[in-house]
Design a protein around this motif. Structure first.
Motif, PDB file in Angstrom:
ATOM      1  N   LYS A 154       0.823  -1.206   0.000  1.00 56.28           N
ATOM      2  CA  LYS A 154       0.000   0.000   0.000  1.00 56.28           C
ATOM      3  C   LYS A 154       0.863   1.266   0.000  1.00 56.28           C
ATOM      4  O   LYS A 154       2.078   1.228   0.205  1.00 56.28           O
ATOM      5  CB  LYS A 154      -0.918   0.016   1.228  1.00 56.28           C
ATOM      6  CG  LYS A 154      -1.927  -1.124   1.271  1.00 56.28           C
ATOM      7  CD  LYS A 154      -2.926  -1.022   0.142  1.00 56.28           C
ATOM      8  CE  LYS A 154      -4.158  -1.900   0.382  1.00 56.28           C
ATOM      9  NZ  LYS A 154      -3.869  -3.322   0.525  1.00 56.28           N
ATOM     10  N   THR A 155       0.197   2.418  -0.209  1.00 51.98           N
ATOM     11  CA  THR A 155       0.839   3.728  -0.185  1.00 51.98           C
ATOM     12  C   THR A 155       0.381   4.476   1.060  1.00 51.98           C
ATOM     13  O   THR A 155      -0.827   4.656   1.265  1.00 51.98           O
ATOM     14  CB  THR A 155       0.495   4.538  -1.439  1.00 51.98           C
ATOM     15  OG1 THR A 155       0.943   3.832  -2.593  1.00 51.98           O
ATOM     16  CG2 THR A 155       1.149   5.912  -1.402  1.00 51.98           C
ATOM     17  N   VAL A 187       3.750  13.847   1.953  1.00 56.41           N
ATOM     18  CA  VAL A 187       2.710  14.778   1.488  1.00 56.41           C
ATOM     19  C   VAL A 187       2.687  16.047   2.336  1.00 56.41           C
ATOM     20  O   VAL A 187       1.868  16.935   2.123  1.00 56.41           O
ATOM     21  CB  VAL A 187       1.325  14.108   1.481  1.00 56.41           C
ATOM     22  CG1 VAL A 187       1.327  12.906   0.553  1.00 56.41           C
ATOM     23  CG2 VAL A 187       0.887  13.698   2.887  1.00 56.41           C
ATOM     24  N   GLN A 188       3.559  16.119   3.325  1.00 51.87           N
ATOM     25  CA  GLN A 188       3.718  17.280   4.207  1.00 51.87           C
ATOM     26  C   GLN A 188       2.383  17.729   4.786  1.00 51.87           C
ATOM     27  O   GLN A 188       1.703  16.965   5.456  1.00 51.87           O
ATOM     28  CB  GLN A 188       4.454  18.389   3.462  1.00 51.87           C
ATOM     29  CG  GLN A 188       5.857  17.971   3.069  1.00 51.87           C
ATOM     30  CD  GLN A 188       6.786  19.130   2.841  1.00 51.87           C
ATOM     31  OE1 GLN A 188       6.584  20.220   3.339  1.00 51.87           O
ATOM     32  NE2 GLN A 188       7.846  18.882   2.101  1.00 51.87           N
ATOM     33  N   LEU A 196      -8.313  12.043   1.428  1.00 50.97           N
ATOM     34  CA  LEU A 196      -9.654  12.323   0.915  1.00 50.97           C
ATOM     35  C   LEU A 196      -9.720  12.267  -0.601  1.00 50.97           C
ATOM     36  O   LEU A 196     -10.775  11.985  -1.172  1.00 50.97           O
ATOM     37  CB  LEU A 196     -10.120  13.696   1.410  1.00 50.97           C
ATOM     38  CG  LEU A 196     -10.461  13.786   2.901  1.00 50.97           C
ATOM     39  CD1 LEU A 196     -10.577  15.242   3.330  1.00 50.97           C
ATOM     40  CD2 LEU A 196     -11.736  13.023   3.211  1.00 50.97           C
ATOM     41  N   THR A 197      -8.604  12.549  -1.255  1.00 53.78           N
ATOM     42  CA  THR A 197      -8.582  12.542  -2.727  1.00 53.78           C
ATOM     43  C   THR A 197      -7.967  11.258  -3.282  1.00 53.78           C
ATOM     44  O   THR A 197      -7.648  11.191  -4.475  1.00 53.78           O
ATOM     45  CB  THR A 197      -7.804  13.757  -3.255  1.00 53.78           C
ATOM     46  OG1 THR A 197      -6.471  13.756  -2.711  1.00 53.78           O
ATOM     47  CG2 THR A 197      -8.490  15.057  -2.873  1.00 53.78           C
ATOM     48  N   ASP A 198      -7.806  10.252  -2.414  1.00 54.62           N
ATOM     49  CA  ASP A 198      -7.324   8.925  -2.825  1.00 54.62           C
ATOM     50  C   ASP A 198      -5.925   8.933  -3.437  1.00 54.62           C
ATOM     51  O   ASP A 198      -5.582   8.051  -4.228  1.00 54.62           O
ATOM     52  CB  ASP A 198      -8.316   8.277  -3.809  1.00 54.62           C
ATOM     53  CG  ASP A 198      -9.677   8.037  -3.173  1.00 54.62           C
ATOM     54  OD1 ASP A 198      -9.704   7.637  -1.995  1.00 54.62           O
ATOM     55  OD2 ASP A 198     -10.704   8.253  -3.842  1.00 54.62           O
ATOM     56  N   GLN A 199      -5.109   9.907  -3.058  1.00 47.33           N
ATOM     57  CA  GLN A 199      -3.709   9.888  -3.497  1.00 47.33           C
ATOM     58  C   GLN A 199      -2.918   8.816  -2.764  1.00 47.33           C
ATOM     59  O   GLN A 199      -1.898   8.346  -3.264  1.00 47.33           O
ATOM     60  CB  GLN A 199      -3.071  11.259  -3.254  1.00 47.33           C
ATOM     61  CG  GLN A 199      -3.697  12.410  -4.025  1.00 47.33           C
ATOM     62  CD  GLN A 199      -3.079  13.743  -3.618  1.00 47.33           C
ATOM     63  OE1 GLN A 199      -1.869  13.868  -3.526  1.00 47.33           O
ATOM     64  NE2 GLN A 199      -3.910  14.738  -3.363  1.00 47.33           N
TER      65      GLN A 199
END
Length: 351
Positions: A154-155, A187-188, A196-199
């Motif tokens: 996973k990320t 992602v700081q 929330l944006t699935d990054q």
């Protein structure tokens, strides 16, 4: 009440590692101006309030409930100190600015204070502001991530603190998976936004009493505190001072004592009067949180604070945590954690 991702994204810019509201140069200028102005202020008995500059770890948020309740209720005035809070440009600023004498005190983290000690910076923790770990792993419920073992392949978004990657690696090993199988982009300040944006599939470094509350108010998320994933407990937020100045400058030592006495009174008031805590933080965080969610965050934070013994730290616990950090790659050399903390300047210490 739920609120939109737009508000969440705005809060991330203000509160977690990355670009901050003020650069250190500007903060230092504010501190100098504040100190000059404070010299013209006087207490009712005619004595001048002693200026104290405090570098925050981030912009005002519920972790600072004791600080802002103290300011709101006049507890710092009663303790004879005129406190100026400054917002840093980077989470690494705290130890350096205190070590160099450019800030009297700063809000930092136990792991980062121990890293600063290893680096030879002149800092010591004089109080625990939040005496327990807040750092958590957070994922959408629908992601299927409910344990650390589910992170394989996973990320996981990180917020940039030096201690996070080795801690995540430790958690992976404890769960029996290869740390290298986890992608961990920095992602700081955009922890919530990235999730929330699935990054990313999950985030690590978010606080359970802030991002955890904020996210679960919007949808179905699982919040896993690091201490439930095998990491030993530690003080998430601490107040650091300069030990050389404490030893050599009686005036500085007295101002530190005054600040801690005022903060202790602020915490006591916040625990006794929830509304006072809300009233203190609402104007300081205006536009950053939904008001109903802010109250939930304050409640979650107050539940973590001791009713007695404000700020008290265990030298034995700090030593044990420093040993754990060394054994797990968060420190390159062995550090005596017991020397990185003191209770000598807390109210009632007798020093």
């Amino acid at each position: 009440m739920t609120h939109t991702p737009t508000r969440t994204i705005r809060r991330q810019v203000l509160r977690r590692p990355g670009v901050r509201i003020l650069a250190i140069a500007a903060a230092a200028a504010v501190a100098l101006t504040g100190c000059q102005a404070a010299s013209d202020d006087a207490e009712p008995d005619g004595t001048a309030a002693a200026p104290v500059s405090v570098l925050l770890d981030w912009s005002p948020n519920p972790d600072h409930v004791a600080l802002y309740t103290a300011q709101y209720t006049g507890a710092y005035d009663n303790a004879g100190v005129d406190v100026s809070f400054m917002t840093p440009s980077n989470t690494a600023d705290a130890a350096r600015e205190v070590s160099l004498g450019r800030a009297d005190l700063a809000i930092s983290y136990e792991p980062d204070t121990l890293i600063a000690a290893e680096q030879g910076l002149d800092v010591v923790s004089v109080a625990a502001l939040i005496p327990t770990s807040l750092t958590s792993l957070i994922a959408r419920t629908e992601s299927g991530i409910s344990t650390a073992a589910d992170l394989e392949g996973k990320t996981v978004g990180l917020s940039g603190l030096a201690s996070q990657q080795p801690t995540l690696d430790f958690i992976a090993r404890e769960a029996g998976i290869d740390p290298d199988s986890i992608s961990a982009p920095n992602v700081q300040q955009s922890l919530n936004q990235a999730l929330l944006t699935d990054q990313v599939d999950a985030i690590f470094g978010a606080f359970r009493n802030i991002e955890g509350v904020e996210l679960t108010a919007q949808g179905d998320f699982v919040v896993m505190p690091a201490t439930e994933l095998g990491v030993p407990d530690y003080a998430e937020l601490v107040i650091i001072a300069n030990p050389s100045r404490l030893a050599d400058d009686p005036d500085y030592a007295e101002r530190v004592r005054g600040f801690l006495a005022g903060t202790a009174a602020g915490q006591a008031t916040a625990l006794d009067d929830r509304q006072a805590a809300i009233d203190a933080l609402t104007p300081e965080t205006e536009g950053s949180y939904d008001p109903d969610v802010l109250e939930l965050m304050i409640d979650a934070t107050l539940a973590l604070l001791p009713e007695d013994g404000f700020g008290r730290q265990s030298a034995q616990d700090w030593a044990a945590y420093a040993t754990w950090m060394y054994q797990n790659g968060l420190l390159e050399t062995e550090v005596d954690g017991a020397t990185a903390t003191t209770n000598d300047y807390l109210p009632g210490s007798g020093s």
